[in-house]
Design an enzyme around this catalytic site. Structure first.
Site, PDB file in Angstrom:
ATOM      1  N   MET A  72       0.799  -1.227   0.000  1.00 36.40           N
ATOM      2  CA  MET A  72       0.000   0.000   0.000  1.00 36.40           C
ATOM      3  C   MET A  72       0.832   1.278   0.000  1.00 36.40           C
ATOM      4  O   MET A  72       0.291   2.368   0.154  1.00 36.40           O
ATOM      5  CB  MET A  72      -0.954   0.016   1.193  1.00 36.40           C
ATOM      6  CG  MET A  72      -1.961  -1.103   1.167  1.00 36.40           C
ATOM      7  SD  MET A  72      -2.891  -1.084  -0.380  1.00 36.40           S
ATOM      8  CE  MET A  72      -3.376  -2.780  -0.469  1.00 36.40           C
ATOM      9  N   CYS A  73       2.136   1.154  -0.164  1.00 33.56           N
ATOM     10  CA  CYS A  73       2.993   2.346  -0.222  1.00 33.56           C
ATOM     11  C   CYS A  73       2.970   2.941  -1.622  1.00 33.56           C
ATOM     12  O   CYS A  73       3.067   2.222  -2.617  1.00 33.56           O
ATOM     13  CB  CYS A  73       4.436   1.990   0.140  1.00 33.56           C
ATOM     14  SG  CYS A  73       4.694   1.752   1.883  1.00 33.56           S
ATOM     15  N   HIS A  74       2.861   4.258  -1.682  1.00 36.05           N
ATOM     16  CA  HIS A  74       2.922   4.964  -2.953  1.00 36.05           C
ATOM     17  C   HIS A  74       4.377   5.043  -3.422  1.00 36.05           C
ATOM     18  O   HIS A  74       5.275   5.215  -2.597  1.00 36.05           O
ATOM     19  CB  HIS A  74       2.403   6.407  -2.790  1.00 36.05           C
ATOM     20  CG  HIS A  74       0.947   6.486  -2.511  1.00 36.05           C
ATOM     21  ND1 HIS A  74       0.435   6.322  -1.247  1.00 36.05           N
ATOM     22  CD2 HIS A  74      -0.106   6.723  -3.322  1.00 36.05           C
ATOM     23  CE1 HIS A  74      -0.882   6.458  -1.297  1.00 36.05           C
ATOM     24  NE2 HIS A  74      -1.241   6.694  -2.534  1.00 36.05           N
ATOM     25  N   MET A 108       7.758   4.820   5.841  1.00 40.30           N
ATOM     26  CA  MET A 108       7.990   3.431   5.449  1.00 40.30           C
ATOM     27  C   MET A 108       9.291   3.281   4.671  1.00 40.30           C
ATOM     28  O   MET A 108       9.993   2.282   4.815  1.00 40.30           O
ATOM     29  CB  MET A 108       6.810   2.890   4.630  1.00 40.30           C
ATOM     30  CG  MET A 108       5.509   2.840   5.413  1.00 40.30           C
ATOM     31  SD  MET A 108       5.632   2.128   7.078  1.00 40.30           S
ATOM     32  CE  MET A 108       6.202   0.493   6.724  1.00 40.30           C
ATOM     33  N   GLU A 109       9.630   4.289   3.893  1.00 38.63           N
ATOM     34  CA  GLU A 109      10.891   4.239   3.150  1.00 38.63           C
ATOM     35  C   GLU A 109      12.083   4.244   4.101  1.00 38.63           C
ATOM     36  O   GLU A 109      13.041   3.475   3.943  1.00 38.63           O
ATOM     37  CB  GLU A 109      10.970   5.411   2.165  1.00 38.63           C
ATOM     38  CG  GLU A 109      10.072   5.273   0.956  1.00 38.63           C
ATOM     39  CD  GLU A 109       8.578   5.455   1.235  1.00 38.63           C
ATOM     40  OE1 GLU A 109       7.768   5.089   0.364  1.00 38.63           O
ATOM     41  OE2 GLU A 109       8.201   5.953   2.323  1.00 38.63           O
ATOM     42  N   ASP A 123      23.298 -10.932   7.196  1.00 37.95           N
ATOM     43  CA  ASP A 123      23.631 -11.868   6.122  1.00 37.95           C
ATOM     44  C   ASP A 123      25.140 -11.988   5.926  1.00 37.95           C
ATOM     45  O   ASP A 123      25.665 -13.074   5.713  1.00 37.95           O
ATOM     46  CB  ASP A 123      22.972 -11.433   4.809  1.00 37.95           C
ATOM     47  CG  ASP A 123      23.389 -12.321   3.655  1.00 37.95           C
ATOM     48  OD1 ASP A 123      23.134 -13.543   3.728  1.00 37.95           O
ATOM     49  OD2 ASP A 123      23.994 -11.808   2.694  1.00 37.95           O
TER      50      ASP A 123
END
Length: 153
Positions: A72-74, A108-109, A123
């Site tokens: 749902m992120c633009h 969110m970014e 990792d």
């Protein structure tokens, strides 16, 4: 288990009527590691290469691809990304600062960038963080949060 799907379906938030605003967001997070692993990172002695440079690039790529991973992120016109690290005796702090001028926030970014930077560190050091049973008793990602959010109107 009962589930409910709204009859209107899944929708992104409509931001078409909002105006572009300069936004800056900073997120941080930590990865706890063995002291010996921290030493190898600082001396650049790991087989996979320069851990922090690789994690920095991964964080930048993650910021730029957030809308491809979180449904749902633009997609946003990112103007600036900074990924930095602070090394402590038993942990590394990652910080991601993102800037964009757009109709919606960039939290969110920033969170995605810091998360992927930390995952990349894990990792790259997992071979030396494992115990004899293949477990990671000394390794932990924690404290991921937004530390600053600026909206200039």
């Amino acid at each position: 288990m009962l589930t409910h799907v709204d009859e209107n379906g899944v929708k992104m938030v409509d931001v078409s009527n909002k105006k572009d605003v300069e936004r800056i967001c900073t997120a941080v997070g930590f990865i706890k590691l063995k002291k010996s692993t921290i030493e190898k990172i600082t001396k650049k002695e790991l087989i996979k290469g320069d851990v922090l440079t690789t994690a920095q690039v991964a964080g930048v790529m993650a910021v730029k691809n957030t809308s491809n991973i979180i449904p749902m992120c633009h997609p946003l016109p990112i103007e600036s990304i900074k990924v930095n690290f602070e090394i402590f005796e038993d942990r590394i702090k990652a910080e991601t600062r993102v800037k964009a001028t757009y109709k919606t926030g960039i939290e969110m970014e920033s969170l995605t960038g810091v998360s992927v930077a930390l995952l990349t560190i894990w990792d790259m050091v997992k071979a030396i963080e494992k115990d004899k049973f293949g477990q990671y008793p000394d390794t932990q990602i924690y404290g991921i949060e937004i530390t600053e959010k600026i909206k200039k109107e």
